[in-house]
Motif scaffolding. Structure first.
Motif, PDB file in Angstrom:
ATOM      1  N   GLY A  42       0.813  -1.212   0.000  1.00  0.00           N
ATOM      2  CA  GLY A  42       0.000   0.000   0.000  1.00  0.00           C
ATOM      3  C   GLY A  42       0.848   1.263   0.000  1.00  0.00           C
ATOM      4  O   GLY A  42       2.022   1.252   0.371  1.00  0.00           O
ATOM      5  N   LYS A  43       0.230   2.355  -0.417  1.00  0.00           N
ATOM      6  CA  LYS A  43       0.905   3.646  -0.412  1.00  0.00           C
ATOM      7  C   LYS A  43       0.710   4.309   0.949  1.00  0.00           C
ATOM      8  O   LYS A  43      -0.426   4.383   1.428  1.00  0.00           O
ATOM      9  CB  LYS A  43       0.342   4.546  -1.507  1.00  0.00           C
TER      10      LYS A  43
ATOM     11  N   THR B 191      -8.417   0.325   0.627  1.00  0.00           N
ATOM     12  CA  THR B 191      -7.029   0.730   0.357  1.00  0.00           C
ATOM     13  C   THR B 191      -6.377   1.377   1.569  1.00  0.00           C
ATOM     14  O   THR B 191      -5.257   1.884   1.487  1.00  0.00           O
ATOM     15  CB  THR B 191      -6.966   1.720  -0.819  1.00  0.00           C
ATOM     16  N   LYS B 192      -7.096   1.384   2.710  1.00  0.00           N
ATOM     17  CA  LYS B 192      -6.519   1.971   3.931  1.00  0.00           C
ATOM     18  C   LYS B 192      -7.117   1.317   5.163  1.00  0.00           C
ATOM     19  O   LYS B 192      -8.083   0.599   5.066  1.00  0.00           O
ATOM     20  CB  LYS B 192      -6.763   3.487   3.962  1.00  0.00           C
TER      21      LYS B 192
ATOM     22  N   GLU C  48       0.484   7.285   1.856  1.00  0.00           N
ATOM     23  CA  GLU C  48      -0.500   8.380   1.838  1.00  0.00           C
ATOM     24  C   GLU C  48      -1.927   7.843   1.829  1.00  0.00           C
ATOM     25  O   GLU C  48      -2.871   8.534   2.240  1.00  0.00           O
ATOM     26  CB  GLU C  48      -0.286   9.307   0.639  1.00  0.00           C
ATOM     27  N   ASP C  49      -2.106   6.593   1.379  1.00  0.00           N
ATOM     28  CA  ASP C  49      -3.446   5.985   1.378  1.00  0.00           C
ATOM     29  C   ASP C  49      -3.750   5.302   2.707  1.00  0.00           C
ATOM     30  O   ASP C  49      -4.852   5.465   3.250  1.00  0.00           O
ATOM     31  CB  ASP C  49      -3.560   4.952   0.251  1.00  0.00           C
TER      32      ASP C  49
END
Length: 351
Positions: free
Chosen positions: A246-247, A350-351, A249-250
């Motif tokens: 995952g990113k 995604t988070k 920021e996400d």
């Protein structure tokens, strides 16, 4: 009512809970200094998270009783449900205060861990016990006259022990200061996440609401269990995946599973698929608190296409769960919509 308003309504119930516990301590004759300490511990450790577990008690009840929304629930009814939700949040606070000490963590929810407060230290061990103890004080006061009181007690006791069993296996399988990947396996990972996460995060909120709603036959509880436990396992596997792929920021954080020697789904899947050369790379780079070795592991996971294996797992799991939900027997009052709401929150997050 939108999510923010529902969360605020739930939060608005917390001060009364704190005041109630303070009055109980005053009745014991405890000093004001000690009461203030407990108040500070409650306020610091309990309401700061996402509150998903506590809110799920209310959401489940609304569906089971056929209300159009939370605003239709009578205030007395809502307060009782919210109290059960806060009991789960107290359980979560108890686990986190203790876990942070065991893991020697520095921050939690964007602030220093409770035990890291200059005046707290190892007193946090007793504070954790008192967070858990509050659950049973509140249940006795508010639910003792209800026919399902013993069911609530048994649920909290059983799920607490199950979570601690999962934590035990996690701690002895993957200590941060001793890396031995031969201890890891997908089977161990499955046991750990089911016991450490799925029971208290997914099954407990729903089962509590079911008892209050009077939809609590053995068959209906089993229907809920048989979807919510694999759903909880999927949620944690998803969490493991996002920690690595995952990113920041996400997901709102920088993943640390590789550096912390976590027995995650990602590394266990890699170990199962690894060639001898790939296994050597993992043995020499995993679990080391170093940016360079972490990057080596991440590159290996990309080369092994672990992300593709995850997406295959996700689709297979969600397809099976949707089939189970579609076949839920609603003749005794249970509703498959309860399970669909949980699945929709988790799928493709995604988070």
């Amino acid at each position: 009512m939108d999510k923010a308003a529902a969360r605020q309504k739930f939060l608005d119930e917390f001060p009364a809970l704190v005041a109630e516990l303070e009055q109980i301590l005053k009745g014991y004759g405890l000093s004001e200094e000690a009461i203030k300490w407990y108040r500070d511990s409650l306020n610091y450790n309990t309401p700061g998270g996402k509150l998903n577990r506590g809110l799920s008690v209310v959401d489940t009840y609304v569906i089971l009783k056929g209300y159009g929304s939370i605003v239709e629930v009578p205030d007395v009814e809502y307060s009782k449900l919210a109290l059960l939700g806060w009991c789960i949040e107290l359980l979560q606070a108890y686990f986190l205060v203790a876990d942070d000490m065991m893991d020697k963590s520095i921050t939690r929810r964007g602030q220093p861990c409770w035990y890291k407060q200059p005046h707290v230290g190892e007193i946090a061990i007793n504070d954790a016990f008192m967070l858990e103890g509050a659950i049973y004080v509140l249940l006795k006061k508010h639910f003792k006259q209800d026919a399902y009181y013993v069911d609530l007690l048994e649920l909290f006791h059983d799920v607490t022990f199950q979570t601690e069993v999962g934590q035990l296996l996690d701690l002895i399988t993957a200590p941060e200061d001793h890396v031995d990947l031969s201890n890891f396996s997908l089977e161990k990972h499955s046991f750990i996440v089911i016991f450490k996460t799925a029971f208290y995060s997914f099954y407990l909120p729903v089962a509590l609401a079911m008892h209050v709603a009077g939809v609590s036959s053995e068959q209906d509880l089993k229907q809920a269990h048989d979807v919510l436990i694999p759903l909880g396992e999927y949620f944690q596997i998803q969490d493991d995946f996002l920690d690595c792929f995952g990113k920041p920021e996400d997901i709102g954080k920088i993943g640390t599973d590789i550096k912390d020697n976590k027995c995650s789904w990602v590394v266990n899947t890699a170990l199962k698929l690894a060639t001898p050369e790939q296994r050597h790379i993992l043995d020499t780079n995993y679990g080391i608190k170093n940016d360079k070795t972490e990057a080596v592991c991440k590159q290996l996971f990309r080369d092994m296409k672990i992300d593709e294996f995850y997406h295959q797992y996700e689709e297979k799991t969600v397809t099976k769960l949707r089939e189970q939900i579609a076949n839920v027997d609603e003749s005794r009052g249970f509703k498959g919509a309860v399970l669909t709401v949980f699945l929709d929150k988790v799928y493709k997050r995604t988070k």
